[in-house]
Enzyme design. Structure first.
Site, PDB file in Angstrom:
ATOM      1  N   THR A 148      33.394 -39.029  -3.295  1.00  0.00           N
ATOM      2  CA  THR A 148      32.003 -39.478  -3.300  1.00  0.00           C
ATOM      3  C   THR A 148      31.504 -39.939  -1.931  1.00  0.00           C
ATOM      4  O   THR A 148      32.283 -40.449  -1.118  1.00  0.00           O
ATOM      5  CB  THR A 148      31.852 -40.657  -4.295  1.00  0.00           C
ATOM      6  OG1 THR A 148      30.631 -41.339  -4.055  1.00  0.00           O
ATOM      7  CG2 THR A 148      32.987 -41.670  -4.164  1.00  0.00           C
ATOM      8  N   GLU A 150      30.000 -42.536  -1.542  1.00  0.00           N
ATOM      9  CA  GLU A 150      30.196 -43.995  -1.501  1.00  0.00           C
ATOM     10  C   GLU A 150      31.355 -44.373  -0.583  1.00  0.00           C
ATOM     11  O   GLU A 150      31.486 -45.528  -0.181  1.00  0.00           O
ATOM     12  CB  GLU A 150      30.457 -44.539  -2.914  1.00  0.00           C
ATOM     13  CG  GLU A 150      29.228 -44.580  -3.802  1.00  0.00           C
ATOM     14  CD  GLU A 150      28.191 -45.620  -3.372  1.00  0.00           C
ATOM     15  OE1 GLU A 150      28.568 -46.742  -3.019  1.00  0.00           O
ATOM     16  OE2 GLU A 150      26.995 -45.281  -3.379  1.00  0.00           O
ATOM     17  N   TYR A 172      34.296 -49.668  -6.621  1.00  0.00           N
ATOM     18  CA  TYR A 172      34.251 -48.237  -6.941  1.00  0.00           C
ATOM     19  C   TYR A 172      34.599 -47.425  -5.698  1.00  0.00           C
ATOM     20  O   TYR A 172      35.465 -46.535  -5.726  1.00  0.00           O
ATOM     21  CB  TYR A 172      32.849 -47.878  -7.455  1.00  0.00           C
ATOM     22  CG  TYR A 172      32.579 -46.387  -7.561  1.00  0.00           C
ATOM     23  CD1 TYR A 172      33.062 -45.638  -8.630  1.00  0.00           C
ATOM     24  CD2 TYR A 172      31.804 -45.727  -6.583  1.00  0.00           C
ATOM     25  CE1 TYR A 172      32.802 -44.270  -8.730  1.00  0.00           C
ATOM     26  CE2 TYR A 172      31.537 -44.366  -6.679  1.00  0.00           C
ATOM     27  CZ  TYR A 172      32.035 -43.641  -7.745  1.00  0.00           C
ATOM     28  OH  TYR A 172      31.777 -42.296  -7.830  1.00  0.00           O
ATOM     29  N   LYS A 176      37.876 -45.062  -5.141  1.00  0.00           N
ATOM     30  CA  LYS A 176      37.717 -43.630  -4.846  1.00  0.00           C
ATOM     31  C   LYS A 176      38.371 -43.259  -3.514  1.00  0.00           C
ATOM     32  O   LYS A 176      38.737 -42.115  -3.282  1.00  0.00           O
ATOM     33  CB  LYS A 176      36.236 -43.257  -4.859  1.00  0.00           C
ATOM     34  CG  LYS A 176      35.632 -43.167  -6.267  1.00  0.00           C
ATOM     35  CD  LYS A 176      36.034 -41.872  -6.961  1.00  0.00           C
ATOM     36  CE  LYS A 176      35.262 -41.642  -8.240  1.00  0.00           C
ATOM     37  NZ  LYS A 176      35.568 -40.347  -8.872  1.00  0.00           N
ATOM     38  N   HIS A 202      23.954 -36.843  -7.144  1.00  0.00           N
ATOM     39  CA  HIS A 202      23.322 -35.706  -7.807  1.00  0.00           C
ATOM     40  C   HIS A 202      22.948 -36.119  -9.216  1.00  0.00           C
ATOM     41  O   HIS A 202      23.675 -36.826  -9.899  1.00  0.00           O
ATOM     42  CB  HIS A 202      24.207 -34.458  -7.774  1.00  0.00           C
ATOM     43  CG  HIS A 202      25.632 -34.725  -8.102  1.00  0.00           C
ATOM     44  ND1 HIS A 202      26.516 -35.244  -7.188  1.00  0.00           N
ATOM     45  CD2 HIS A 202      26.315 -34.563  -9.249  1.00  0.00           C
ATOM     46  CE1 HIS A 202      27.695 -35.384  -7.751  1.00  0.00           C
ATOM     47  NE2 HIS A 202      27.599 -34.995  -9.015  1.00  0.00           N
TER      48      HIS A 202
HETATM   49  P1  NDP Z   1      29.482 -39.868 -15.654  1.00  0.00           P
HETATM   50  O1  NDP Z   1      29.513 -41.353 -15.618  1.00  0.00           O
HETATM   51  O2  NDP Z   1      28.314 -39.176 -16.253  1.00  0.00           O
HETATM   52  O3  NDP Z   1      30.791 -39.341 -16.416  1.00  0.00           O
HETATM   53  C1  NDP Z   1      32.035 -39.975 -16.281  1.00  0.00           C
HETATM   54  C2  NDP Z   1      33.009 -39.324 -17.232  1.00  0.00           C
HETATM   55  O4  NDP Z   1      34.278 -39.982 -17.104  1.00  0.00           O
HETATM   56  C3  NDP Z   1      32.615 -39.459 -18.722  1.00  0.00           C
HETATM   57  O5  NDP Z   1      32.983 -38.275 -19.383  1.00  0.00           O
HETATM   58  C4  NDP Z   1      33.484 -40.609 -19.191  1.00  0.00           C
HETATM   59  O6  NDP Z   1      33.756 -40.584 -20.577  1.00  0.00           O
HETATM   60  C5  NDP Z   1      34.755 -40.310 -18.401  1.00  0.00           C
HETATM   61  N1  NDP Z   1      35.659 -41.457 -18.319  1.00  0.00           N
HETATM   62  C6  NDP Z   1      35.359 -42.746 -18.048  1.00  0.00           C
HETATM   63  N2  NDP Z   1      36.458 -43.509 -18.093  1.00  0.00           N
HETATM   64  C7  NDP Z   1      37.489 -42.680 -18.407  1.00  0.00           C
HETATM   65  C8  NDP Z   1      38.867 -42.879 -18.653  1.00  0.00           C
HETATM   66  N3  NDP Z   1      39.426 -44.098 -18.591  1.00  0.00           N
HETATM   67  N4  NDP Z   1      39.632 -41.811 -18.967  1.00  0.00           N
HETATM   68  C9  NDP Z   1      39.073 -40.568 -19.067  1.00  0.00           C
HETATM   69  N5  NDP Z   1      37.771 -40.318 -18.880  1.00  0.00           N
HETATM   70  C10 NDP Z   1      36.987 -41.370 -18.553  1.00  0.00           C
HETATM   71  O7  NDP Z   1      29.719 -39.377 -14.139  1.00  0.00           O
HETATM   72  P2  NDP Z   1      29.174 -38.044 -13.417  1.00  0.00           P
HETATM   73  O8  NDP Z   1      29.326 -36.908 -14.316  1.00  0.00           O
HETATM   74  O9  NDP Z   1      27.870 -38.347 -12.789  1.00  0.00           O
HETATM   75  O10 NDP Z   1      30.216 -37.925 -12.208  1.00  0.00           O
HETATM   76  C11 NDP Z   1      31.413 -37.165 -12.332  1.00  0.00           C
HETATM   77  C12 NDP Z   1      32.423 -37.641 -11.301  1.00  0.00           C
HETATM   78  O11 NDP Z   1      31.880 -37.472 -10.003  1.00  0.00           O
HETATM   79  C13 NDP Z   1      32.796 -39.113 -11.402  1.00  0.00           C
HETATM   80  O12 NDP Z   1      34.144 -39.243 -11.040  1.00  0.00           O
HETATM   81  C14 NDP Z   1      31.908 -39.784 -10.364  1.00  0.00           C
HETATM   82  O13 NDP Z   1      32.487 -40.978  -9.901  1.00  0.00           O
HETATM   83  C15 NDP Z   1      31.872 -38.709  -9.298  1.00  0.00           C
HETATM   84  N6  NDP Z   1      30.689 -38.676  -8.455  1.00  0.00           N
HETATM   85  C16 NDP Z   1      29.444 -38.623  -9.023  1.00  0.00           C
HETATM   86  C17 NDP Z   1      28.322 -38.557  -8.237  1.00  0.00           C
HETATM   87  C18 NDP Z   1      26.952 -38.459  -8.838  1.00  0.00           C
HETATM   88  O14 NDP Z   1      25.978 -38.649  -8.094  1.00  0.00           O
HETATM   89  N7  NDP Z   1      26.817 -38.142 -10.109  1.00  0.00           N
HETATM   90  C19 NDP Z   1      28.431 -38.560  -6.760  1.00  0.00           C
HETATM   91  C20 NDP Z   1      29.792 -38.496  -6.274  1.00  0.00           C
HETATM   92  C21 NDP Z   1      30.874 -38.577  -7.106  1.00  0.00           C
HETATM   93  P3  NDP Z   1      32.729 -41.272 -21.651  1.00  0.00           P
HETATM   94  O15 NDP Z   1      31.652 -40.247 -21.883  1.00  0.00           O
HETATM   95  O16 NDP Z   1      33.596 -41.507 -22.824  1.00  0.00           O
HETATM   96  O17 NDP Z   1      32.205 -42.527 -21.010  1.00  0.00           O
HETATM   97  P1  GDP Z   2      24.850 -45.185  -6.444  1.00  0.00           P
HETATM   98  O1  GDP Z   2      24.315 -44.636  -5.169  1.00  0.00           O
HETATM   99  O2  GDP Z   2      26.064 -44.472  -6.927  1.00  0.00           O
HETATM  100  O3  GDP Z   2      25.042 -46.646  -6.436  1.00  0.00           O
HETATM  101  O4  GDP Z   2      23.747 -44.789  -7.568  1.00  0.00           O
HETATM  102  P2  GDP Z   2      22.650 -45.661  -8.333  1.00  0.00           P
HETATM  103  O5  GDP Z   2      21.687 -44.700  -8.922  1.00  0.00           O
HETATM  104  O6  GDP Z   2      23.299 -46.638  -9.260  1.00  0.00           O
HETATM  105  O7  GDP Z   2      21.934 -46.506  -7.177  1.00  0.00           O
HETATM  106  C1  GDP Z   2      21.295 -45.879  -6.086  1.00  0.00           C
HETATM  107  C2  GDP Z   2      20.576 -46.947  -5.256  1.00  0.00           C
HETATM  108  O8  GDP Z   2      19.481 -47.480  -6.001  1.00  0.00           O
HETATM  109  C3  GDP Z   2      21.465 -48.171  -4.894  1.00  0.00           C
HETATM  110  O9  GDP Z   2      21.263 -48.477  -3.544  1.00  0.00           O
HETATM  111  C4  GDP Z   2      20.931 -49.275  -5.781  1.00  0.00           C
HETATM  112  O10 GDP Z   2      21.058 -50.592  -5.214  1.00  0.00           O
HETATM  113  C5  GDP Z   2      19.460 -48.882  -5.877  1.00  0.00           C
HETATM  114  N1  GDP Z   2      18.783 -49.476  -7.049  1.00  0.00           N
HETATM  115  C6  GDP Z   2      17.623 -50.171  -7.022  1.00  0.00           C
HETATM  116  N2  GDP Z   2      17.314 -50.595  -8.244  1.00  0.00           N
HETATM  117  C7  GDP Z   2      18.286 -50.171  -9.082  1.00  0.00           C
HETATM  118  C8  GDP Z   2      18.487 -50.312 -10.489  1.00  0.00           C
HETATM  119  O11 GDP Z   2      17.723 -50.938 -11.203  1.00  0.00           O
HETATM  120  N3  GDP Z   2      19.595 -49.705 -11.007  1.00  0.00           N
HETATM  121  C9  GDP Z   2      20.477 -49.001 -10.219  1.00  0.00           C
HETATM  122  N4  GDP Z   2      21.530 -48.401 -10.800  1.00  0.00           N
HETATM  123  N5  GDP Z   2      20.311 -48.874  -8.878  1.00  0.00           N
HETATM  124  C10 GDP Z   2      19.220 -49.460  -8.320  1.00  0.00           C
END
Ligand code: NDP
Ligand code: GDP
Length: 365
Positions: A148, A150, A172, A176, A202
């Site tokens: 990520t 992050e 987090y 990661k 994304h």
């Molecule tokens: P989501 O939060 O939508 O999905 C996370 C998934 O992980 C869910 O299916 C969840 O299951 C599962 N999960 C959580 N805890 C566990 C566990 N203990 N064992 C097995 N599975 C588990 O995340 P995204 O789809 O948005 O992201 C996918 C991956 O990419 C993640 O690792 C995220 O950190 C990483 N990432 C995402 C970005 C983004 O902008 N979306 C950016 C960069 C990295 P359940 O449905 O049961 O909660």
């Molecule tokens: P992140 O980049 O993985 O932390 O994704 P988020 O969507 O959770 O947050 C993106 C940015 O939006 C971060 O800088 C947050 O501090 C900011 N932010 C501002 N208000 C909010 C809020 O109400 N909820 C979340 N989740 N983020 C917020």
């Protein structure tokens, strides 16, 4: 399914040609788009799902068919905190590609659940890599790690690329970072095909509702339909490089189709503030937002003079990542990957979907 006995007699090429993918996090945003993509590409897809007392397969329901109908997708109960089940599932499925998308993925939540986040996001990745070795598949399976932006945290340079130093700013991000390095270590130590995709934010209509983009588009739809008065947010000045999840899962797949394993940034190369995301979302419903006041007193007011946005410091993070801007040149060049969906198209698609969902009382996830 292929049996372990049959595998012993297979060449590595025949093994890989079976096209069997295992996805952790298949019920999440990315997992659902990736499962769709791989099924389209002719893969047999297996996913690990957590046991839950409530329904948690809403995002992949459309892909699910009864196991008796020879489905292209099968689900297995498991958890990244449980090594035994990971070994069982891998030895049964005998995957050719594993996508580790499972994670406690919320930055703010990671401050409240830091130990759990480390267990799932950091040690969970180690468990999965070790399970591959335990099953004797280190040279046969290709592994994708969901790394990520992050990791960059307090950014050392703008834009950020594969060579930018890391400085994570949350439990987090730190978890990661362990996962990133253990993936590289297993690649080097055991000659595994293991890649890190360093993905910038994304989003999509399937994004979890507590992430800022989806929180905004859901609220804007609810306000438009008269079901909500005001949206409360934290840091409006944070800047992110937001793309569409469907584009990014294509990049994940491409990373596992190369000659040699490597790490890649996927990003749009464009950055916007949370404030801009709010403005664009309201614009999609015909409203203009003007801002008044500053810091915690700042408000967003609509054309009729109604306050639609307020700041709630409860959403501030103990340490914030102020800006993220990716440089996807390496992915452009080596993977032929480029984002297709623009920022404006992304916001519009999300608002439209939430207008339909809120009106039907059926908001996704
Ligand atoms: P989501 O939060 O939508 O999905 C996370 C998934 O992980 C869910 O299916 C969840 O299951 C599962 N999960 C959580 N805890 C566990 C566990 N203990 N064992 C097995 N599975 C588990 O995340 P995204 O789809 O948005 O992201 C996918 C991956 O990419 C993640 O690792 C995220 O950190 C990483 N990432 C995402 C970005 C983004 O902008 N979306 C950016 C960069 C990295 P359940 O449905 O049961 O909660
Ligand atoms: P992140 O980049 O993985 O932390 O994704 P988020 O969507 O959770 O947050 C993106 C940015 O939006 C971060 O800088 C947050 O501090 C900011 N932010 C501002 N208000 C909010 C809020 O109400 N909820 C979340 N989740 N983020 C917020």
């Amino acid at each position: 399914m292929t049996s372990p006995i049959e595998i012993v007699n297979m060449s590595p090429e025949d093994y890989r040609n079976r096209k069997v993918a295992l996805i952790t996090g298949i019920t999440g945003q990315d997992g659902s788009y990736l499962a769709e993509l791989l099924i389209e590409k002719g893969y047999q897809v297996h996913g690990i799902i957590r046991r839950s007392s409530s329904f948690n397969t809403g995002r992949i329901e459309h892909l699910y068919k009864d196991a008796h109908e020879n489905p292209k997708m099968r689900l297995h109960h498991g958890d990244l905190t449980d090594s035994t089940c990971l070994v069982h599932i891998i030895s049964k499925v005998l995957p050719t590609e594993i996508y580790n998308l499972g994670a406690q993925s919320h930055v703010k939540v990671s401050f409240d659940m830091s130990e759990y986040t480390a267990d799932v996001d950091a040690v969970g990745t180690l468990r999965l890599l070790d399970a591959i070795r335990t099953c004797g598949l280190a040279h046969l399976v290709r592994f994708y790690q969901a790394s990520t932006s992050e990791l960059y945290g307090k950014v050392a340079e703008i834009p950020q690329s594969e060579t930018t130093p890391f400085y994570p700013r949350s439990p987090y991000g730190v978890a990661k970072m362990y996962a990133y390095w253990i993936t590289i270590n297993y690649r080097e130590a055991y000659d595994m095909y293991a890649c890190n995709g360093i993905l910038f934010n994304h989003e999509s209509p399937r994004r979890g509702r507590t992430f800022v983009t989806r929180k905004i588009t859901c609220a804007v739809a609810s306000i438009h339909l008269g079901k909500q008065e005001c949206l409360y947010l934290g840091n409006l000045d944070a800047k992110r490089d937001w793309g569409h999840a469907r584009d990014y899962v294509e990049g994940m797949w491409r990373m596992l189709q190369q000659e040699t394993a490597d790490d890649f940034v996927l990003a749009t190369g464009e950055m916007h503030t949370v404030r801009e995301f709010v403005e664009k979302s309201f614009k999609a419903t015909g409203k203009t937002i003007r801002w008044e006041g500053s810091a915690e007193e700042e408000v967003g007011i609509d054309d009729e003079g109604v306050v639609r946005v307020r700041v709630d410091p409860a959403y501030y993070r103990p340490t914030e990542v102020e800006l993220l801007l990716g440089q996807p040149a390496k992915a452009n060049e080596k993977l032929g990957w480029k984002r297709k969906v623009t920022f404006d198209e992304l916001v519009e698609e999300m608002v439209k979907a939430d207008l339909v969902g809120v009106a039907a009382g059926d908001v996704f996830n």
